[in-house]
Motif scaffolding. Structure first.
Motif, PDB file in Angstrom:
ATOM      1  N   TYR A 160      73.920  12.028   8.417  1.00 22.50           N
ATOM      2  CA  TYR A 160      73.098  11.578   9.532  1.00 22.50           C
ATOM      3  C   TYR A 160      71.639  11.513   9.093  1.00 22.50           C
ATOM      4  N   SER A 161      70.945  10.503   9.563  1.00 25.71           N
ATOM      5  CA  SER A 161      69.524  10.347   9.249  1.00 25.71           C
ATOM      6  C   SER A 161      68.687  11.339  10.051  1.00 25.71           C
ATOM      7  N   ALA A 170      54.077  29.614  10.919  1.00 26.12           N
ATOM      8  CA  ALA A 170      53.580  30.936  11.311  1.00 26.12           C
ATOM      9  C   ALA A 170      52.632  31.474  10.241  1.00 26.12           C
ATOM     10  N   GLU A 171      51.781  32.392  10.630  1.00 31.59           N
ATOM     11  CA  GLU A 171      50.859  32.999   9.666  1.00 31.59           C
ATOM     12  C   GLU A 171      51.619  33.834   8.645  1.00 31.59           C
ATOM     13  N   GLY A 172      52.708  34.463   9.091  1.00 39.03           N
ATOM     14  CA  GLY A 172      53.508  35.269   8.182  1.00 39.03           C
ATOM     15  C   GLY A 172      54.656  34.449   7.634  1.00 39.03           C
ATOM     16  N   ALA A 173      55.874  34.816   8.027  1.00 44.46           N
ATOM     17  CA  ALA A 173      57.061  34.105   7.548  1.00 44.46           C
ATOM     18  C   ALA A 173      57.499  33.039   8.545  1.00 44.46           C
ATOM     19  N   GLY A 174      58.168  32.003   8.045  1.00 41.23           N
ATOM     20  CA  GLY A 174      58.834  31.050   8.917  1.00 41.23           C
ATOM     21  C   GLY A 174      57.924  30.123   9.691  1.00 41.23           C
ATOM     22  N   ILE A 175      58.423  29.696  10.863  1.00 38.42           N
ATOM     23  CA  ILE A 175      57.733  28.706  11.679  1.00 38.42           C
ATOM     24  C   ILE A 175      57.644  29.160  13.130  1.00 38.42           C
ATOM     25  N   LYS A 176      56.586  28.732  13.790  1.00 41.25           N
ATOM     26  CA  LYS A 176      56.476  28.961  15.228  1.00 41.25           C
ATOM     27  C   LYS A 176      57.362  27.965  15.974  1.00 41.25           C
ATOM     28  N   SER A 177      57.355  26.728  15.489  1.00 39.57           N
ATOM     29  CA  SER A 177      58.175  25.696  16.134  1.00 39.57           C
ATOM     30  C   SER A 177      58.357  24.516  15.189  1.00 39.57           C
ATOM     31  N   ALA A 178      59.352  23.702  15.478  1.00 40.95           N
ATOM     32  CA  ALA A 178      59.574  22.467  14.729  1.00 40.95           C
ATOM     33  C   ALA A 178      60.319  21.494  15.624  1.00 40.95           C
ATOM     34  N   THR A 179      59.981  20.229  15.488  1.00 41.43           N
ATOM     35  CA  THR A 179      60.665  19.168  16.229  1.00 41.43           C
ATOM     36  C   THR A 179      61.167  18.140  15.230  1.00 41.43           C
ATOM     37  N   PHE A 180      62.438  17.773  15.350  1.00 43.38           N
ATOM     38  CA  PHE A 180      62.992  16.794  14.428  1.00 43.38           C
ATOM     39  C   PHE A 180      63.952  15.874  15.172  1.00 43.38           C
ATOM     40  N   GLU A 181      64.173  14.716  14.574  1.00 38.73           N
ATOM     41  CA  GLU A 181      65.035  13.692  15.159  1.00 38.73           C
ATOM     42  C   GLU A 181      66.296  13.542  14.314  1.00 38.73           C
ATOM     43  N   ILE A 182      67.441  13.423  14.961  1.00 40.70           N
ATOM     44  CA  ILE A 182      68.691  13.111  14.279  1.00 40.70           C
ATOM     45  C   ILE A 182      69.199  11.794  14.839  1.00 40.70           C
ATOM     46  N   ASP A 183      69.220  10.783  13.982  1.00 42.25           N
ATOM     47  CA  ASP A 183      69.616   9.441  14.414  1.00 42.25           C
ATOM     48  C   ASP A 183      71.046   9.199  13.980  1.00 42.25           C
ATOM     49  N   ALA A 184      71.964   9.323  14.920  1.00 46.27           N
ATOM     50  CA  ALA A 184      73.385   9.120  14.659  1.00 46.27           C
ATOM     51  C   ALA A 184      74.073   8.831  15.984  1.00 46.27           C
ATOM     52  N   PRO A 185      75.214   8.134  15.958  1.00 47.88           N
ATOM     53  CA  PRO A 185      75.941   7.892  17.206  1.00 47.88           C
ATOM     54  C   PRO A 185      76.312   9.204  17.882  1.00 47.88           C
ATOM     55  N   TYR A 186      76.008   9.302  19.154  1.00 43.51           N
ATOM     56  CA  TYR A 186      76.339  10.468  19.972  1.00 43.51           C
ATOM     57  C   TYR A 186      75.662  11.755  19.482  1.00 43.51           C
ATOM     58  N   ALA A 187      74.534  11.623  18.825  1.00 41.43           N
ATOM     59  CA  ALA A 187      73.837  12.826  18.347  1.00 41.43           C
ATOM     60  C   ALA A 187      73.411  13.709  19.518  1.00 41.43           C
ATOM     61  N   PHE A 188      72.900  13.083  20.597  1.00 38.36           N
ATOM     62  CA  PHE A 188      72.473  13.905  21.728  1.00 38.36           C
ATOM     63  C   PHE A 188      73.656  14.582  22.408  1.00 38.36           C
ATOM     64  N   GLY A 189      74.697  13.807  22.708  1.00 42.01           N
ATOM     65  CA  GLY A 189      75.857  14.397  23.363  1.00 42.01           C
ATOM     66  C   GLY A 189      76.468  15.514  22.546  1.00 42.01           C
ATOM     67  N   THR A 190      76.481  15.340  21.221  1.00 38.45           N
ATOM     68  CA  THR A 190      77.064  16.345  20.338  1.00 38.45           C
ATOM     69  C   THR A 190      76.221  17.605  20.289  1.00 38.45           C
ATOM     70  N   LEU A 191      74.911  17.438  20.101  1.00 35.08           N
ATOM     71  CA  LEU A 191      74.038  18.602  19.895  1.00 35.08           C
ATOM     72  C   LEU A 191      73.543  19.226  21.197  1.00 35.08           C
ATOM     73  N   SER A 192      73.754  18.562  22.319  1.00 34.30           N
ATOM     74  CA  SER A 192      73.244  19.111  23.583  1.00 34.30           C
ATOM     75  C   SER A 192      73.854  20.475  23.896  1.00 34.30           C
ATOM     76  N   VAL A 193      75.063  20.750  23.369  1.00 32.69           N
ATOM     77  CA  VAL A 193      75.684  22.057  23.620  1.00 32.69           C
ATOM     78  C   VAL A 193      75.033  23.162  22.793  1.00 32.69           C
ATOM     79  N   GLU A 194      74.109  22.799  21.911  1.00 34.47           N
ATOM     80  CA  GLU A 194      73.392  23.797  21.109  1.00 34.47           C
ATOM     81  C   GLU A 194      72.126  24.290  21.808  1.00 34.47           C
ATOM     82  N   ALA A 195      71.777  23.646  22.924  1.00 30.66           N
ATOM     83  CA  ALA A 195      70.550  24.013  23.633  1.00 30.66           C
ATOM     84  C   ALA A 195      70.686  25.382  24.283  1.00 30.66           C
ATOM     85  N   GLY A 196      69.652  26.208  24.129  1.00 32.05           N
ATOM     86  CA  GLY A 196      69.659  27.537  24.724  1.00 32.05           C
ATOM     87  C   GLY A 196      69.002  28.539  23.795  1.00 32.05           C
ATOM     88  N   THR A 197      69.163  29.812  24.116  1.00 34.64           N
ATOM     89  CA  THR A 197      68.566  30.879  23.322  1.00 34.64           C
ATOM     90  C   THR A 197      69.568  31.416  22.309  1.00 34.64           C
TER      91      THR A 197
END
Length: 369
Positions: A160-161, A170-197
């Protein structure tokens, strides 16, 4: 004489494939591809870049779906020939190859079957995923970066692209946040179940007391809308700030103020974009994403109002959806579906299909589909 009898499994996988092909309606898909190919061949296509992008993206997605479906059918046909050859030649190597291919086809068909459960308004679209670190200090920002890598590896494994749109280190390790796009058929429907904490429990590599540390990260998934023209955003409702793109630890990686941050004052929604090279491109991309979020917010508010008027407010899934244990038992467990894996390293390396499929099935059953 070598005994190779996969007939029952092959009949089952062919039957399931036939159901999937019927639901997908390949003839209709072919007609849509033909229509989009005709539009894509128009000499003035790119006079309207937004419309052109919509045509080419729609064509690419439909071609990929049709190609994948037909490839599976061909693989089933080839498998039957391979099984017959193994029996006739009494060839154990061919039998082993047939067994491995059958298992692979069953996995692909299961994935396609799950995809037929995606019938939401925006399920066919590409996805924009945002990961934010939560409570837990350096462990949380490190966890957020682990999740970012996990989803990008998952996308890579499926060819998938992807495009990282914005990263706040972050000042220390890792990241505070990141936003990325996945361009593929049904990417939103597939990944929407990953939303949450998402919750991580482990012995912290950042502490000296060897104590267990629990940290959190939030995952947001929204569809990518090519044109969110239903939402009008007055200039007075936004504040635009420009800044320099930065790398890990705040190190500047850009000598010009090309990154853009747009704040929607009435709602407090903030969109940052630094992937493109120019400020104009980043502003256009940020505005499109802001329009998408506002459109979805508007629809959510309308849906909530309808439920309130109907007197049928129901509880949501709940924020915490999955726990990752990296000490003692070594386990990843989804709290909604019960699906789990005893190989967290593989999960963090992108082995998410089992969790995603279980989530889609769980959601479909919850909705009574």
């Amino acid at each position: 004489m070598l005994e190779v009898d996969f007939s029952a499994r092959i009949r089952a996988v062919r039957s399931t494939y036939a159901d999937i092909a019927a639901v997908t309606d390949l003839p209709r898909l072919d007609r849509e591809i033909a229509e989009l190919e005709q539009q894509a061949a128009a000499p003035d296509l790119w006079d309207d870049p937004a419309a052109a992008q919509k045509v080419t993206s729609g064509l690419s997605h439909r071609q990929a779906r049709a190609k994948r479906l037909r490839a599976v059918e061909q693989r089933i046909d080839d498998l039957e020939v391979l099984v017959e050859l193994a029996q006739e030649m009494d060839d154990e190597d061919s039998a082993t190859e047939a067994a491995e291919e059958l298992a692979a086809i069953e996995a692909v068909v299961q994935d396609l079957e799950v995809q037929t459960m995606l019938s939401g308004e925006y399920d066919e679209r590409a996805a924009v995923v945002t990961i934010r670190s939560g409570a837990g200090g350096d462990d949380a920002t490190d966890f957020a970066e682990m999740l970012l890598r996990m989803y990008l590896r998952w996308a890579e494994q499926h060819d998938y692209s992807t495009k990282v749109l914005d990263t706040s280190y972050a000042e220390g390790a890792g990241i505070k946040s990141a936003t990325f796009e996945i361009d593929a058929p049904y990417a939103f429907g597939t990944l929407s179940v990953e939303a949450g904490t998402h919750r991580l429990a482990r012995i912290s590599p950042f502490g000296s007391a060897d104590k267990r540390q629990t940290s959190f990260a939030g995952v947001e998934v929204i569809p990518l809308l090519e044109e969110a023209t239903e939402v009008d955003i007055p200039e007075n409702d936004i504040r635009v700030d420009v800044f320099r793109s930065s790398g890990p630890g705040g190190q500047s990686v850009n000598t010009t103020d090309s990154a853009v941050r747009i704040t929607h004052i009435p709602t407090g929604i903030v969109i940052s974009m630094q992937n493109e090279k120019s400020q104009i491109q980043n502003r256009a991309a940020a505005m499109r994403l802001l329009q998408t979020r506002l459109l979805l917010l508007q629809k959510e508010q309308e849906a909530a109002k309808k439920k309130e008027l109907a007197g049928s407010i129901t509880a949501s899934w709940g924020d915490q959806i999955r726990s990752y244990f990296l000490y003692g038992q070594q386990l990843v467990k989804d709290l909604r579906t019960g699906h789990e894996s005893s190989q967290p390293d593989a999960v963090f390396d992108g082995d998410l299909d089992g969790f995603i499929a279980a989530g889609i099935r769980w959601r479909s059953l919850s909705k009574g589909d």
